[in-house]
Write a protein that holds these residues in place. Sequence first.
Motif, PDB file in Angstrom:
ATOM      1  N   VAL A 204      26.809  12.691  58.255  1.00 62.04           N
ATOM      2  CA  VAL A 204      27.380  13.839  58.971  1.00 62.04           C
ATOM      3  C   VAL A 204      28.815  13.542  59.409  1.00 62.04           C
ATOM      4  O   VAL A 204      29.718  14.380  59.242  1.00 62.04           O
ATOM      5  CB  VAL A 204      26.504  14.202  60.192  1.00 62.04           C
ATOM      6  CG1 VAL A 204      27.198  15.252  61.062  1.00 62.04           C
ATOM      7  CG2 VAL A 204      25.140  14.711  59.741  1.00 62.04           C
ATOM      8  N   ASP A 223      28.155  24.920  58.054  1.00 60.46           N
ATOM      9  CA  ASP A 223      26.977  24.474  57.305  1.00 60.46           C
ATOM     10  C   ASP A 223      26.472  23.142  57.831  1.00 60.46           C
ATOM     11  O   ASP A 223      25.261  22.915  57.932  1.00 60.46           O
ATOM     12  CB  ASP A 223      27.320  24.352  55.816  1.00 60.46           C
ATOM     13  CG  ASP A 223      27.756  25.670  55.206  1.00 60.46           C
ATOM     14  OD1 ASP A 223      27.262  26.717  55.672  1.00 60.46           O
ATOM     15  OD2 ASP A 223      28.595  25.664  54.291  1.00 60.46           O
ATOM     16  N   GLY A 227      22.885  22.597  59.552  1.00 57.04           N
ATOM     17  CA  GLY A 227      21.989  21.618  58.950  1.00 57.04           C
ATOM     18  C   GLY A 227      21.481  20.602  59.953  1.00 57.04           C
ATOM     19  O   GLY A 227      20.271  20.349  60.040  1.00 57.04           O
ATOM     20  N   ILE A 228      22.385  20.021  60.734  1.00 59.19           N
ATOM     21  CA  ILE A 228      21.961  19.033  61.724  1.00 59.19           C
ATOM     22  C   ILE A 228      21.184  19.702  62.841  1.00 59.19           C
ATOM     23  O   ILE A 228      20.274  19.108  63.434  1.00 59.19           O
ATOM     24  CB  ILE A 228      23.184  18.263  62.283  1.00 59.19           C
ATOM     25  CG1 ILE A 228      22.723  16.957  62.950  1.00 59.19           C
ATOM     26  CG2 ILE A 228      23.994  19.106  63.221  1.00 59.19           C
ATOM     27  CD1 ILE A 228      22.133  15.959  62.024  1.00 59.19           C
ATOM     28  N   PHE A 230      19.116  22.384  62.474  1.00 59.70           N
ATOM     29  CA  PHE A 230      17.755  22.597  61.976  1.00 59.70           C
ATOM     30  C   PHE A 230      16.952  21.293  62.025  1.00 59.70           C
ATOM     31  O   PHE A 230      15.788  21.281  62.437  1.00 59.70           O
ATOM     32  CB  PHE A 230      17.790  23.114  60.537  1.00 59.70           C
ATOM     33  CG  PHE A 230      18.134  24.569  60.424  1.00 59.70           C
ATOM     34  CD1 PHE A 230      17.512  25.509  61.225  1.00 59.70           C
ATOM     35  CD2 PHE A 230      19.089  25.001  59.514  1.00 59.70           C
ATOM     36  CE1 PHE A 230      17.811  26.860  61.120  1.00 59.70           C
ATOM     37  CE2 PHE A 230      19.401  26.349  59.401  1.00 59.70           C
ATOM     38  CZ  PHE A 230      18.768  27.273  60.200  1.00 59.70           C
ATOM     39  N   PHE A 231      17.593  20.201  61.597  1.00 59.36           N
ATOM     40  CA  PHE A 231      16.883  18.923  61.569  1.00 59.36           C
ATOM     41  C   PHE A 231      16.521  18.470  62.981  1.00 59.36           C
ATOM     42  O   PHE A 231      15.398  18.008  63.226  1.00 59.36           O
ATOM     43  CB  PHE A 231      17.745  17.862  60.878  1.00 59.36           C
ATOM     44  CG  PHE A 231      17.044  16.544  60.699  1.00 59.36           C
ATOM     45  CD1 PHE A 231      16.154  16.360  59.656  1.00 59.36           C
ATOM     46  CD2 PHE A 231      17.272  15.498  61.578  1.00 59.36           C
ATOM     47  CE1 PHE A 231      15.507  15.146  59.484  1.00 59.36           C
ATOM     48  CE2 PHE A 231      16.624  14.280  61.417  1.00 59.36           C
ATOM     49  CZ  PHE A 231      15.743  14.101  60.369  1.00 59.36           C
ATOM     50  N   SER A 262      11.663  23.098  59.215  1.00 62.19           N
ATOM     51  CA  SER A 262      13.002  22.712  59.666  1.00 62.19           C
ATOM     52  C   SER A 262      13.638  21.710  58.715  1.00 62.19           C
ATOM     53  O   SER A 262      14.842  21.782  58.442  1.00 62.19           O
ATOM     54  CB  SER A 262      12.927  22.126  61.075  1.00 62.19           C
ATOM     55  OG  SER A 262      12.460  23.088  62.004  1.00 62.19           O
ATOM     56  N   THR A 263      12.849  20.786  58.199  1.00 64.81           N
ATOM     57  CA  THR A 263      13.388  19.828  57.236  1.00 64.81           C
ATOM     58  C   THR A 263      13.838  20.531  55.968  1.00 64.81           C
ATOM     59  O   THR A 263      14.905  20.228  55.419  1.00 64.81           O
ATOM     60  CB  THR A 263      12.326  18.764  56.899  1.00 64.81           C
ATOM     61  OG1 THR A 263      11.940  18.075  58.093  1.00 64.81           O
ATOM     62  CG2 THR A 263      12.868  17.761  55.890  1.00 64.81           C
ATOM     63  N   SER A 266      17.115  22.262  56.666  1.00 62.72           N
ATOM     64  CA  SER A 266      18.231  21.319  56.740  1.00 62.72           C
ATOM     65  C   SER A 266      18.640  20.847  55.350  1.00 62.72           C
ATOM     66  O   SER A 266      19.832  20.688  55.063  1.00 62.72           O
ATOM     67  CB  SER A 266      17.861  20.126  57.627  1.00 62.72           C
ATOM     68  OG  SER A 266      16.764  19.408  57.092  1.00 62.72           O
ATOM     69  N   MET A 269      20.645  23.494  53.796  1.00 61.53           N
ATOM     70  CA  MET A 269      22.010  23.504  54.326  1.00 61.53           C
ATOM     71  C   MET A 269      22.848  22.392  53.692  1.00 61.53           C
ATOM     72  O   MET A 269      24.068  22.545  53.559  1.00 61.53           O
ATOM     73  CB  MET A 269      21.987  23.360  55.845  1.00 61.53           C
ATOM     74  CG  MET A 269      21.383  24.546  56.582  1.00 61.53           C
ATOM     75  SD  MET A 269      22.024  26.160  56.060  1.00 61.53           S
ATOM     76  CE  MET A 269      23.763  26.003  56.418  1.00 61.53           C
TER      77      MET A 269
END
Length: 344
Positions: A204, A223, A227-228, A230-231, A262-263, A266, A269
Amino acid sequence: MSTAPDLKFAFGNFNYICSTVSLTLCPLVGDADGIEPICYSRNVRLVDTLIFQPSTLIVHFIALVMTAIMIYHIRSKYTAVGRKEIIMFFYLYMLVTIMDLLLISGIIPTSSDLYPYLTGVHLGLISATFWCLLLNGFVGFQFAEDGTPLSLWSIRISSFVVFLAVAFLSIATFQKIGPFDPLHPVALWVVFFIFNGAALLIYVILQIVLVVNTLDDRWPLGDIVFGIGFFAVGQVILYVFSLDICNFAKHYIDGLFFGTISTLLSVMMVYKYWDSITKEDLEFSVGSKQNVWEVKELLGEDEMANGGLYGHHQQQHQQGYGGYNGASPASGAYGQAHFYDERY
């Protein structure tokens, strides 16, 4: 279970985590009989076989379909930077999903002699996936040109080494080989949470640096944030609110269901971010492919009036190739092809 699990979080101890959510390693660590979660999704019977986590199983199938679609779109972007490198990450994620599907659902029961070995493979694939994602974070900096054997094989070999190392560590822990003990799986805990988490964090950070210092467009940062996000939300639901969700939903679903969703989001994303920074293929293409778009700029007004590039070739042909300095008629003034070859 012979003993009640300790519900206090502790470094190097899976007791709290496994009493909250059913991970593939939970039946193999923390106690002689493993650790059973306090509340988990109810099972269903299918053709005389008990299927555990049926709702999560559906999400796994959706994840496989979505991953196949993302892989197809990545393969279709022939000139995108890091196309061959990033596709390895999605292949690994697909393998992790398949293994998760087989182990979590009970298709391979915990009583099977193969279960500890397949769980070791599963954990090895998870770490290899994070490692592959980390190395993809360096691709945009072009330390090694993307698509070259150096770039591709460095990722493949190192990811395979990480897979073997973590798989061996996991199996050695489950089987109590050498200094590794399933009752005190500290090394496995460090790999599962610290090593994998550090790989994600470094990826990241690298992408934020890449976007800020290299790209004019700042939208890809969105994005990365999503992404982070959601994770992180998935991990919180998985390890903090799983029991509450399970009790509220009357055992129909638990935190594993939302954690898997969620994974998947992510990972999607990650694809969306990669696609957003490589959406203009010509901008990132290398080699002679750009030349076909620059031909008109190299032609003078008289040459354009005589029929453009085609007329230019005809004139040179009528002169007996004299203007090519010994090069073939399909070549330019310096023997370079006017027409590009496919990069892949």
